[in-house]
Design an enzyme around this catalytic site. Structure first.
Site, PDB file in Angstrom:
ATOM      1  N   ARG A 268     -26.471 -10.771  21.669  1.00 46.63           N
ATOM      2  CA  ARG A 268     -25.843  -9.860  20.906  1.00 46.63           C
ATOM      3  C   ARG A 268     -24.507 -10.699  20.390  1.00 46.63           C
ATOM      4  O   ARG A 268     -23.385 -10.849  20.953  1.00 46.63           O
ATOM      5  CB  ARG A 268     -25.394  -8.697  21.617  1.00 46.63           C
ATOM      6  CG  ARG A 268     -24.399  -7.698  20.710  1.00 46.63           C
ATOM      7  CD  ARG A 268     -24.086  -6.577  21.365  1.00 46.63           C
ATOM      8  NE  ARG A 268     -23.591  -6.512  22.742  1.00 46.63           N
ATOM      9  CZ  ARG A 268     -22.448  -6.984  23.173  1.00 46.63           C
ATOM     10  NH1 ARG A 268     -21.447  -7.047  22.462  1.00 46.63           N
ATOM     11  NH2 ARG A 268     -22.267  -6.924  24.606  1.00 46.63           N
ATOM     12  N   HIS A 272     -20.601  -4.687  21.131  1.00 49.09           N
ATOM     13  CA  HIS A 272     -21.326  -3.698  21.825  1.00 49.09           C
ATOM     14  C   HIS A 272     -21.599  -2.789  20.680  1.00 49.09           C
ATOM     15  O   HIS A 272     -22.696  -2.115  20.201  1.00 49.09           O
ATOM     16  CB  HIS A 272     -21.228  -3.434  23.064  1.00 49.09           C
ATOM     17  CG  HIS A 272     -22.019  -2.029  23.609  1.00 49.09           C
ATOM     18  ND1 HIS A 272     -23.115  -2.362  24.137  1.00 49.09           N
ATOM     19  CD2 HIS A 272     -21.593  -0.814  23.625  1.00 49.09           C
ATOM     20  CE1 HIS A 272     -23.689  -0.880  24.287  1.00 49.09           C
ATOM     21  NE2 HIS A 272     -22.603  -0.243  24.174  1.00 49.09           N
ATOM     22  N   TYR A 281     -14.135 -10.517  26.818  1.00 50.99           N
ATOM     23  CA  TYR A 281     -15.130 -10.681  28.109  1.00 50.99           C
ATOM     24  C   TYR A 281     -16.021 -12.074  27.782  1.00 50.99           C
ATOM     25  O   TYR A 281     -16.737 -12.398  28.799  1.00 50.99           O
ATOM     26  CB  TYR A 281     -16.077  -9.740  28.611  1.00 50.99           C
ATOM     27  CG  TYR A 281     -16.748  -8.970  27.573  1.00 50.99           C
ATOM     28  CD1 TYR A 281     -17.996  -9.479  27.114  1.00 50.99           C
ATOM     29  CD2 TYR A 281     -16.225  -8.014  26.680  1.00 50.99           C
ATOM     30  CE1 TYR A 281     -18.856  -8.771  25.988  1.00 50.99           C
ATOM     31  CE2 TYR A 281     -16.941  -7.112  25.693  1.00 50.99           C
ATOM     32  CZ  TYR A 281     -18.138  -7.661  25.461  1.00 50.99           C
ATOM     33  OH  TYR A 281     -18.763  -7.052  24.479  1.00 50.99           O
TER      34      TYR A 281
END
Length: 373
Positions: A268, A272, A281
């Site tokens: 990805r 998200h 992150y």
């Protein structure tokens, strides 16, 4: 060892790949893409148009026209390759990020926007496209798909040898969903019942912010053996491999040989959802590493090497631009929902109580609107 595709202490799992990131065709002893250049050009068009849907919707959200959008940037090959393996009478159960699957099933991408604008519960009749509506509850669609597949068997639509009759089901979910009980239950039921369903896991490396190595001790594909079904791990950024692997699994299901778990290793590249900040992150170097494996660029390199004329790419860009205009205009035309319609879809057959509740709501709504006027 790549920490995003490997698990410490476990052997490497073979990865089916037919097209490298540099656009080179490679062979695999068990899987082959037999399509000609025209078919690859068609897949390339699907990839480009899917990405345009995604980038336009992302921009619409940033301009306040959508409440939320779950980007699929980087996952186009997994979705297009698998969806183009479906026959018209097969049925697909997506999660909430399968914009490429919707495109391949003939859904006007403008119909995706209403859900994320908060104006409707779903954009199309599932029977029109053999595609269920976006599923927000993580993992539950795997059970829906298994139940539907079991129904196909009961109706004699599996293993007859008639290609116009035999059908299969595909369920899409991400690596995060494999931590949900619904997915494990679906895998178990499908294996025991030999249901004609393909479980297509897009391992995009993160369950929101949790890396896959923190979700599973072993590669996801190895779970298949524990439930008693075959598992295949495929390069999820390789549209040719995804097409070939899914075609074989779907045919196996149609023939009455039961379910298959496919783990499509992809990434990805965006957040998200538009509410997420992925820089918290993961680092830029990691994103750059995966950007070099872009699923669209490798197909472009292949087509250029095989003689696709420049006009093909120019015309496709113009088509994508026109799609962008269509989406922006369609978004502006989305009407506010009539909440009274909700009462029309509660029961298969209307009830006195349901009609009474609708009448009470309409009376209350009209009174409120009258007082405001």
């Amino acid at each position: 060892m790549n920490p995003l595709t490997s698990h410490p202490g476990t052997p490497e799992v073979p990865l089916v790949q037919l097209l490298t990131p540099t656009g080179q065709r490679v062979e695999n002893p068990d899987h082959d893409f037999a399509g000609d250049r025209a078919e690859i050009e068609s897949l390339y068009r699907d990839l480009v148009m899917t990405r345009r849907v995604d980038t336009e919707a992302f921009a619409l959200q940033r301009h306040g026209e959508l409440g939320l959008w779950p980007p699929a940037l980087g996952q186009e090959a997994a979705q297009v390759g698998s969806a183009r393996a479906l026959r018209p009478h097969d049925f697909a159960f997506p999660s909430y990020r399968e914009h490429g699957v919707a495109w391949c099933r003939g859904v006007d991408p403008a119909q995706l926007l209403g859900v994320y604008r908060g104006s409707e519960m779903g954009g199309w009749d599932p029977a029109d496209h053999q595609l269920a509506l976006p599923n927000i509850i993580i993992g539950s669609q795997a059970l829906h798909a298994t139940g539907y597949a079991m129904g196909l068997t009961l109706e004699g639509l599996v293993g007859t040898g008639d290609p116009d009759r035999d059908s299969a089901v595909i369920a899409y979910f991400g690596d995060g969903a494999t931590s949900e009980g619904d997915v494990s239950e679906a895998l178990d039921w499908a294996a025991v019942q030999q249901a004609p369903v393909v479980f297509f896991c897009q391992n995009n490396q993160y369950a929101i912010s949790v890396p896959v190595a923190s979700q599973s001790r072993v590669p996801i594909v190895q779970r298949a053996a524990g439930f008693g079904m075959p598992g295949v791990r495929v390069d999820g950024n390789d549209v040719l491999a995804c097409r070939a692997v899914t075609e074989r699994a779907l045919q196996r299901a149609r023939d009455g040989q039961g379910p298959t778990l496919i783990e499509a290793v992809t990434y990805r590249m965006g957040p998200h959802t538009t509410s997420d900040d992925p820089t918290r992150y993961r680092g830029a170097a990691e994103v750059d590493e995966w950007r070099a494996k872009d699923p669209i660029e490798r197909v472009r390199l292949l087509l250029e090497a095989e003689g696709t004329p420049p006009e093909f790419f120019t015309d496709l860009q113009a088509e994508a631009d026109a799609l962008g205009v269509h989406l922006r205009e369609a978004c502006q035309r989305i009407a506010e929902p009539d909440l009274a319609v909700l009462f029309d879809h509660v029961f298969a057959e209307r009830t006195v109580e349901n009609d009474q509740q609708k009448a009470e709501f309409v009376a209350w709504r009209d009174a409120i609107e009258g007082s405001v006027a």
